[in-house]
Design an enzyme around this catalytic site. Structure first.
Site, PDB file in Angstrom:
ATOM      1  N   GLU A  38       1.146  -1.600   0.036  1.00 20.00           N
ATOM      2  CA  GLU A  38       0.335  -0.277  -0.052  1.00 20.00           C
ATOM      3  C   GLU A  38       0.789   0.658  -0.476  1.00 20.00           C
ATOM      4  O   GLU A  38       2.197   1.219   0.731  1.00 20.00           O
ATOM      5  CB  GLU A  38      -0.600   0.209   1.153  1.00 20.00           C
ATOM      6  CG  GLU A  38      -1.441   1.138   1.576  1.00 20.00           C
ATOM      7  CD  GLU A  38      -2.800   0.866   2.788  1.00 20.00           C
ATOM      8  OE1 GLU A  38      -2.199   0.341   3.753  1.00 20.00           O
ATOM      9  OE2 GLU A  38      -3.486   1.212   2.975  1.00 20.00           O
ATOM     10  N   LYS A 109      -9.520   2.136  -1.642  1.00 21.38           N
ATOM     11  CA  LYS A 109     -10.002   1.528  -0.507  1.00 21.38           C
ATOM     12  C   LYS A 109     -10.860   2.140  -0.126  1.00 21.38           C
ATOM     13  O   LYS A 109     -11.397   2.916   0.172  1.00 21.38           O
ATOM     14  CB  LYS A 109      -8.224   2.203   0.579  1.00 21.38           C
ATOM     15  CG  LYS A 109      -8.261   1.124   1.646  1.00 21.38           C
ATOM     16  CD  LYS A 109      -7.521   1.233   2.037  1.00 21.38           C
ATOM     17  CE  LYS A 109      -6.892   0.623   3.738  1.00 21.38           C
ATOM     18  NZ  LYS A 109      -6.151   1.768   4.284  1.00 21.38           N
ATOM     19  N   CYS A 147      -4.892  -3.446   2.262  1.00 28.72           N
ATOM     20  CA  CYS A 147      -4.710  -3.017   3.791  1.00 28.72           C
ATOM     21  C   CYS A 147      -5.592  -3.344   4.512  1.00 28.72           C
ATOM     22  O   CYS A 147      -6.523  -4.707   4.929  1.00 28.72           O
ATOM     23  CB  CYS A 147      -4.184  -2.361   4.247  1.00 28.72           C
ATOM     24  SG  CYS A 147      -3.335  -2.286   5.906  1.00 28.72           S
ATOM     25  N   VAL A 174      -0.444  -2.179  10.678  1.00 29.73           N
ATOM     26  CA  VAL A 174       0.047  -2.220  11.961  1.00 29.73           C
ATOM     27  C   VAL A 174      -0.204  -2.730  13.330  1.00 29.73           C
ATOM     28  O   VAL A 174       0.196  -3.388  14.436  1.00 29.73           O
ATOM     29  CB  VAL A 174       0.291  -0.744  12.394  1.00 29.73           C
ATOM     30  CG1 VAL A 174       0.613   0.215  11.097  1.00 29.73           C
ATOM     31  CG2 VAL A 174      -1.321   0.171  12.076  1.00 29.73           C
TER      32      VAL A 174
HETATM   33  C1  ACM Z   1      -4.218   0.133   7.476  1.00 31.69           C
HETATM   34  O1  ACM Z   1      -4.991  -0.203   6.612  1.00 31.69           O
HETATM   35  N1  ACM Z   1      -2.565   0.905   6.374  1.00 31.69           N
HETATM   36  C2  ACM Z   1      -3.433  -0.095   8.822  1.00 31.69           C
END
Ligand code: ACM
Length: 271
Positions: A38, A109, A147, A174
């Site tokens: 990402e 996203k 992510c 994370v």
């Molecule tokens: C994330 O979605 N980069 C934790």
């Protein structure tokens, strides 16, 4: 077919350096599909929207999307990579899919994490699945999520219902739980998943985010085919069996997707 993730640590706002790091890793890589993290070109923990403005770019047509297309043409691989997208006044945390024949597809996203909510617009393109091909010309269906989408089983499910054989998952993880969860996403949808995470850390106003590495490729039976360590800069490669992934039957009576009972499911929390 062969698929790979690239795990590395992007440098905050240094787009050219990040291109150079990826280019060094791509040297000699001979696979059908490559997944990058990402926001690979920019870094993640934006200190201001002015910082984001410096590196956000149109897709297609922006310099990183252009560079990715050149890499796809030169390596013969389809490439999926995360980058900040500028579209008029809006910014999206996007992933682009580029093919050796010059096609470009965008995913924005859907589930924004933490302070992304203050910087990016939520994705408005749903969960598209696109047809791409191996180097031998065998078509397959590719879905993309980014992510934090992993936290919502509906994301991978939407891609599987859209026909995805393979889910590319550019990440900057994370939270600790994703590497244990993606084998389940792969198993419950009977798909391959490729999570390309970054490592390293970034700080903003004294707050540090550490990215957990542990990029992985998971198979349709929930097996981890390849996983990296927490701090490695490396490429992970695995062979994917497209015939096996398309048979979603468990036995003569059960099929992972056909046996769903949407009429019985609750789709909103009780108030
Ligand atoms: C994330 O979605 N980069 C934790």
């Amino acid at each position: 077919m062969k698929a790979a993730y690239l795990q590395f640590a992007p440098v905050y706002l240094d787009v050219e350096e990040n291109w150079a790091r990826v280019e060094a890793l791509l040297e000699g890589l001979d696979v059908d599909l490559i997944v990058l993290p990402e926001l690979f070109s920019s870094g993640y923990f934006f200190r201001s929207s002015a910082d984001l403005d410096q590196v956000a770019e149109p897709i297609p047509g922006g310099p990183t999307a252009q560079r990715l297309s050149e890499w796809a043409r030169d390596t013969g691989a389809t490439i999926v990579a995360g980058l900040p997208e500028r579209d008029g006044k809006r910014c999206y945390n996007s992933a682009v899919t580029v093919t050796p024949t010059g096609e470009t597809h965008t995913y924005r996203k859907v589930h924004l994490y933490y302070e992304e909510n203050a910087l990016f617009d939520p994705g408005d393109l749903g969960f598209p699945v696109v047809e791409v091909s191996t180097r031998d010309g065998e078509p397959y269906q590719l879905g993309v999520m980014v992510c934090f989408d992993w936290y919502f089983p509906e994301a991978a499910r939407s891609l599987a219902l859209g026909g995805a054989d393979v889910i590319a998952h550019p990440s900057n993880l994370v939270l600790p739980h994703c590497p244990e969860s993606m084998p389940i996403r792969a198993r419950e949808n009977h798909v391959y998943t490729i999570t390309a995470n970054r490592h390293g850390s970034e700080t903003k106003n004294g707050e540090e985010l550490t990215f957990i590495g542990l990029s992985e490729i998971c198979g349709p039976d929930g097996e981890v085919l390849r996983r990296s360590g927490r701090t490695d800069t490396e490429i992970g490669v695995a062979s994917l069996d497209l015939d096996a992934v398309r048979d979603r039957s468990l036995n003569a009576y059960n099929d992972v997707l056909m046996d769903r009972r949407p009429d019985a499911y609750v789709t909103s929390p009780a108030s």
